[in-house]
Design an enzyme around this catalytic site. Structure first.
Site, PDB file in Angstrom:
ATOM      1  CB  CYS A 142      -8.870  -4.620  -3.283  1.00 47.61           C
ATOM      2  SG  CYS A 142      -7.682  -3.288  -3.036  1.00 47.61           S
TER       3      CYS A 142
ATOM      4  CD  GLU B 183      -5.342  -5.980  -0.835  1.00 42.37           C
ATOM      5  OE1 GLU B 183      -4.753  -4.872  -0.782  1.00 42.37           O
ATOM      6  OE2 GLU B 183      -6.056  -6.401   0.086  1.00 42.37           O
TER       7      GLU B 183
ATOM      8  CG  ASN C 261      -0.471  -0.230   2.514  1.00 37.21           C
ATOM      9  OD1 ASN C 261       0.558  -0.874   2.684  1.00 37.21           O
ATOM     10  ND2 ASN C 261      -1.155   0.278   3.512  1.00 37.21           N
ATOM     11  CB  ILE C 262       1.645   3.631  -2.350  1.00 47.95           C
ATOM     12  CG1 ILE C 262       2.486   2.404  -2.749  1.00 47.95           C
ATOM     13  CG2 ILE C 262       2.446   4.928  -2.520  1.00 47.95           C
ATOM     14  CD1 ILE C 262       2.743   2.285  -4.241  1.00 47.95           C
ATOM     15  CD  GLU C 263      -1.261   4.926   4.511  1.00 54.54           C
ATOM     16  OE1 GLU C 263      -0.742   5.771   5.270  1.00 54.54           O
ATOM     17  OE2 GLU C 263      -1.990   3.998   4.917  1.00 54.54           O
TER      18      GLU C 263
ATOM     19  CB  CYS D  20      -5.290  -1.500  -1.371  1.00 56.23           C
ATOM     20  SG  CYS D  20      -6.602  -0.716  -0.430  1.00 56.23           S
TER      21      CYS D  20
ATOM     22  CB  CYS E  34     -10.841  -2.404   0.873  1.00 59.78           C
ATOM     23  SG  CYS E  34     -10.313  -1.824  -0.752  1.00 59.78           S
TER      24      CYS E  34
HETATM   25  N1  THU Z   1      -5.126  -1.434   2.840  1.00 60.25           N
HETATM   26  C1  THU Z   1      -4.571  -2.281   1.921  1.00 60.25           C
HETATM   27  O1  THU Z   1      -3.523  -2.002   1.343  1.00 60.25           O
HETATM   28  N2  THU Z   1      -5.207  -3.443   1.668  1.00 60.25           N
HETATM   29  C2  THU Z   1      -6.291  -3.908   2.352  1.00 60.25           C
HETATM   30  O2  THU Z   1      -6.738  -5.015   2.092  1.00 60.25           O
HETATM   31  C3  THU Z   1      -6.904  -3.069   3.392  1.00 60.25           C
HETATM   32  C4  THU Z   1      -6.377  -1.686   3.497  1.00 60.25           C
HETATM   33  C5  THU Z   1      -4.405  -0.213   3.176  1.00 60.25           C
HETATM   34  C6  THU Z   1      -4.994   1.082   2.719  1.00 60.25           C
HETATM   35  C7  THU Z   1      -4.372   2.064   3.712  1.00 60.25           C
HETATM   36  O3  THU Z   1      -3.085   2.431   3.258  1.00 60.25           O
HETATM   37  C8  THU Z   1      -4.211   1.248   4.981  1.00 60.25           C
HETATM   38  O4  THU Z   1      -4.299  -0.107   4.575  1.00 60.25           O
HETATM   39  C9  THU Z   1      -5.240   1.554   6.040  1.00 60.25           C
HETATM   40  O5  THU Z   1      -6.515   1.487   5.532  1.00 60.25           O
END
Ligand code: THU
Length: 140
Positions: A97, A58, A45-47, A56, A94
């Site tokens: 995804c 995935e 995941n890259i915020e 996310c 989520c």
């Molecule tokens: N996130 C994912 O990368 N995959 C998931 O299945 C659930 C959520 C990430 C998004 C965000 O960067 C962090 O988790 C918190 O929601």
């Protein structure tokens, strides 16, 4: 699915979890997507400071593959949790995804949700997203 392949995918996903960019949530997720051609596409995941552009793990993995013209997939392993967690809980994908999986995967696509290489659950796409809306609904 072969246990050795499952463990390899989890191991790759766990490696990706370590390089997640998560300064805001500090919730780190890694994914490893096995394509039908045998290649594994990884993602984390890259915020973003503006929050909405966050992606996310995935979808990172899927978009890496799709952007290389690979569109057929067998399985994905997902591992995630707070960066300071002593023990991981299962991290389920989520809804967004799941919908992306639905675009590119058949009913036999396998989703592996892992706490570790030895502790994981295995689902099919219809279990994760029942009565899904997909390409067939639009294209016939
Ligand atoms: N996130 C994912 O990368 N995959 C998931 O299945 C659930 C959520 C990430 C998004 C965000 O960067 C962090 O988790 C918190 O929601």
């Amino acid at each position: 699915m072969d246990e050795k392949i499952i463990k390899e995918l989890i191991s790759k996903a766990a490696g990706m979890r370590k390089i997640s960019y998560t300064p805001y949530s500090k919730f780190n997720v890694g994914a490893a997507l096995l394509a039908k051609n045998g290649q594994v596409y990884t993602g984390c995941n890259i915020e973003n400071a503006s929050y909405t552009p966050t992606i996310c793990a995935e979808r990172t993995a899927f978009f890496k593959a799709i952007s290389e013209n690979v569109r057929e997939f067998t399985a994905i392993a997902i591992i995630g949790g707070a960066s300071d967690a002593e023990e991981l809980e299962y991290c389920f994908p989520c809804g967004v995804c799941r919908q992306v999986m639905s675009e590119f995967c058949d009913d036999d696509f396998i989703i592996i949700i892992a706490k570790s290489e030895d502790e994981y659950k295995v689902y099919t796409l219809p279990q994760m997203l029942p009565e899904r809306f997909g390409p067939k609904d639009v294209l016939g």
